[in-house]
Design an enzyme around this catalytic site. Structure first.
Site, PDB file in Angstrom:
ATOM      1  N   LYS A 137      46.352  38.922  42.230  1.00 48.60           N
ATOM      2  CA  LYS A 137      45.557  38.581  41.050  1.00 48.60           C
ATOM      3  C   LYS A 137      45.504  39.776  40.099  1.00 48.60           C
ATOM      4  O   LYS A 137      45.267  40.915  40.519  1.00 48.60           O
ATOM      5  CB  LYS A 137      44.139  38.198  41.501  1.00 48.60           C
ATOM      6  CG  LYS A 137      43.200  37.733  40.405  1.00 48.60           C
ATOM      7  CD  LYS A 137      41.853  37.365  41.025  1.00 48.60           C
ATOM      8  CE  LYS A 137      40.877  36.821  40.003  1.00 48.60           C
ATOM      9  NZ  LYS A 137      39.592  36.432  40.646  1.00 48.60           N
TER      10      LYS A 137
ATOM     11  N   SER B 267      38.556  31.897  39.168  1.00 46.33           N
ATOM     12  CA  SER B 267      39.348  32.754  38.298  1.00 46.33           C
ATOM     13  C   SER B 267      40.713  33.129  38.889  1.00 46.33           C
ATOM     14  O   SER B 267      41.569  33.660  38.185  1.00 46.33           O
ATOM     15  CB  SER B 267      38.565  34.027  37.969  1.00 46.33           C
ATOM     16  OG  SER B 267      38.246  34.767  39.150  1.00 46.33           O
TER      17      SER B 267
ATOM     18  N   SER C 246      35.983  31.533  43.150  1.00 48.94           N
ATOM     19  CA  SER C 246      37.229  31.887  42.467  1.00 48.94           C
ATOM     20  C   SER C 246      38.449  31.941  43.369  1.00 48.94           C
ATOM     21  O   SER C 246      39.575  32.006  42.874  1.00 48.94           O
ATOM     22  CB  SER C 246      37.078  33.234  41.746  1.00 48.94           C
ATOM     23  OG  SER C 246      36.178  33.114  40.670  1.00 48.94           O
TER      24      SER C 246
END
Length: 526
Positions: free
Chosen positions: A125, A200, A224
């Site tokens: 990420k 996210s 997330s």
């Protein structure tokens, strides 16, 4: 806890606006579902553990593995926009180094112990520091920020032999459940490009489901890891709070938020969750019981079909309820266990509890950093109303969800007495949940009220993340497990929840359900 008259009116207004917004979005005829093409190379269909075993046995070269993944990324990433910056040249150089090491004929057992992920491609990420890669978290003012070191979890995975292919997209400042920002644009769902990949860690969910990576790194402060894993039909694990370090990501949590934020693994195959967790946790793994053998027949299963009817959250889709019912029936029929339905009243206030915790001081009196300050990134704080006006005329460098969060943050500060009651309720709920689950319990709970929504529609249902967020408040381990595809061809799934430090239970159940229900499904199959 009864809602005040103002809260009831606000909820009613939001529900009316939500229905109106969804109706307007529905006026545009949706394009026919379009998925990415299925992967063709056999190496892309191997779990990380088996891939590492084949590499150690010299049945395939690391260069062949990395080249297969690079080719796949180049094939489908233009469709999904999940990998936002690659390091293919460096990855291939590292693959050649792995092949050189293996050609020297070291002992396989020693290799597996020292480098359990040797030669396995991985993605990270973008919010995490990966040396030489951007670290913007979707914030335009950080467009030129390049990481000069690795986050601890990234460093540990690299030391275990994993080879990063690049970094993946996220929502602006990692605080929304659609991964879209003004730096990299929008990530699409590989099963239907018209739908969201979640957030996210949506880039991770999408890149894994599209077979552009096999394991990945995500973070989770309100779902997330688990929402993208659910929407994209892969596995994700939010560990017990405090087991895996959160350092080396932006933004880093402060105040009470440090107890909500978790870093964890995301994988296409359930068998890869545990070895990833062991590496990422480092010495923290000693807090868990991963070496304990799990007898599934001795687990005390509980299930909840919904949160009790929060007025802020959408009702749970019938297909999601049906999928959960199939799991219950399977557990009863195949394992011979009882699955006890439960109704936990306080879950109805999940959104309010999470919001209160996010804005509260910690035990030392430290306040969480304001979201408007984070948007300014050490510069001047952002004024949400001014940004909203700029957004309306296309001049804001921020996304609408980020601006909206800045506005709602101000509202949460207006009722300190109500927040204090919600924080107290959180503590009471945690005690109730720990007592329910005990040393051998697992709770089955919906991952989200709906399957992956179409792009833009989350703004009309902004609080649906409460189904995942409440477990960040409680600090419990949760494994997100896929359960096949819906009638619309997008993933279904379920959350598996255990008491603190009983991560081994949810991981074991996830491995079992993968065998029973098929786990990850190739996208693009006719």
């Amino acid at each position: 806890m009864a809602l005040s008259r103002a809260e009831r009116w606000l909820a009613l207004l939001l529900r009316l606006l939500s229905r109106a917004g969804l109706a307007l979005l529905g006026l545009a005829a949706p394009a026919p579902p379009r998925a990415v093409p299925p992967p063709r190379h056999a190496l892309l269909l191997l779990p990380a553990r088996r891939l590492a075993a084949r590499l150690r046995a010299r049945q395939v070269t690391c260069v062949e593995v990395v080249e297969a993944y690079v080719e796949r990324v180049r094939e489908v990433n233009p469709l999904i926009n999940a990998l936002v910056k690659d390091r293919f040249e460096e990855a291939l150089q590292e693959a050649r180094q792995v092949d050189k090491l293996l050609s020297e004929g070291p002992d396989n057992d020693c290799l597996e112990e020292k480098f359990p992920l040797l030669g396995v491609p991985i993605t990270v990420k973008e919010a995490f520091s990966l040396h030489g890669m951007p670290n913007t978290s979707g914030l335009v003012s950080r467009r030129n920020v390049i990481a000069t070191s690795d986050a601890p979890v990234v460093s540990r995975l690299k030391q275990a032999g994993a080879i990063p292919l690049g970094v993946t997209n996220c929502s602006e400042l990692c605080m929304w459940f659609e991964s879209s920002n003004k730096v990299y644009g929008r990530t699409n769902n590989p099963y239907d490009l018209q739908r969201i990949a979640g957030g996210s860690s949506g880039g991770e969910g999408s890149v894994l489901a599209a077979a552009c990576s096999v394991i990945g790194v995500g973070s989770d402060i309100g779902g997330s890891i688990r929402m993208p894993a659910f929407f994209n039909g892969v596995f994700g694990h939010k560990p017990t709070t405090g087991v895996v370090p959160n350092d080396g990501q932006f933004p880093i949590a402060q105040g009470l938020r440090t107890s909500l934020l978790c870093t964890g693994p995301m994988c296409r195959y359930a068998e890869d969750l545990e070895p990833m967790l062991r590496v990422m946790a480092g010495s923290g793994v000693n807090k868990l019981k991963l070496d304990e053998k799990v007898s599934l027949g001795k687990i005390k299963f509980h299930c909840m079909d919904h949160d009790g009817g929060s007025i802020f959250v959408s009702p749970v889709d019938k297909e999601i309820l049906q999928a959960q019912k199939k799991v219950v029936e399977h557990l009863k029929g195949e394992l011979g266990v009882q699955v006890q339905p439960v109704a936990i009243h306080k879950m109805k206030y999940s959104f309010q509890i999470w919001s209160a915790m996010m804005s509260s001081k910690d035990s030392d009196g430290q306040e969480a950093q304001l979201f408007t300050d984070l948007l300014g990134d050490h510069g001047k704080p952002v004024w949400p109303l001014w940004e909203l006006m700029k957004w309306l005329v296309g001049m804001s460098s921020h996304t609408l969800p980020a601006i909206a969060l800045g506005l709602t943050e101000k509202l949460m500060k207006l009722n300190p007495a109500g927040n204090a009651k919600l924080v107290s309720m959180a503590k009471s709920l945690q005690e109730e949940m720990e007592a329910l689950l005990g040393p051998d319990g697992v709770l089955l709970y919906p991952s989200h009220p709906t399957i992956a929504p179409r792009h833009h529609s989350p703004i009309c249902t902004p609080f649906n993340f409460a189904y995942t967020a409440i477990f960040n408040v409680l600090g419990l381990p949760v494994t997100q497990c896929p359960l096949g595809l819906s009638s619309e061809g997008v993933p279904l799934g379920i959350q598996l929840v255990a008491a603190s430090y009983n991560d081994h239970l949810t991981l074991a159940v996830a491995r079992y359900l993968e065998k029973a229900f098929g786990g990850w499904v190739l996208p693009g199959q006719v």
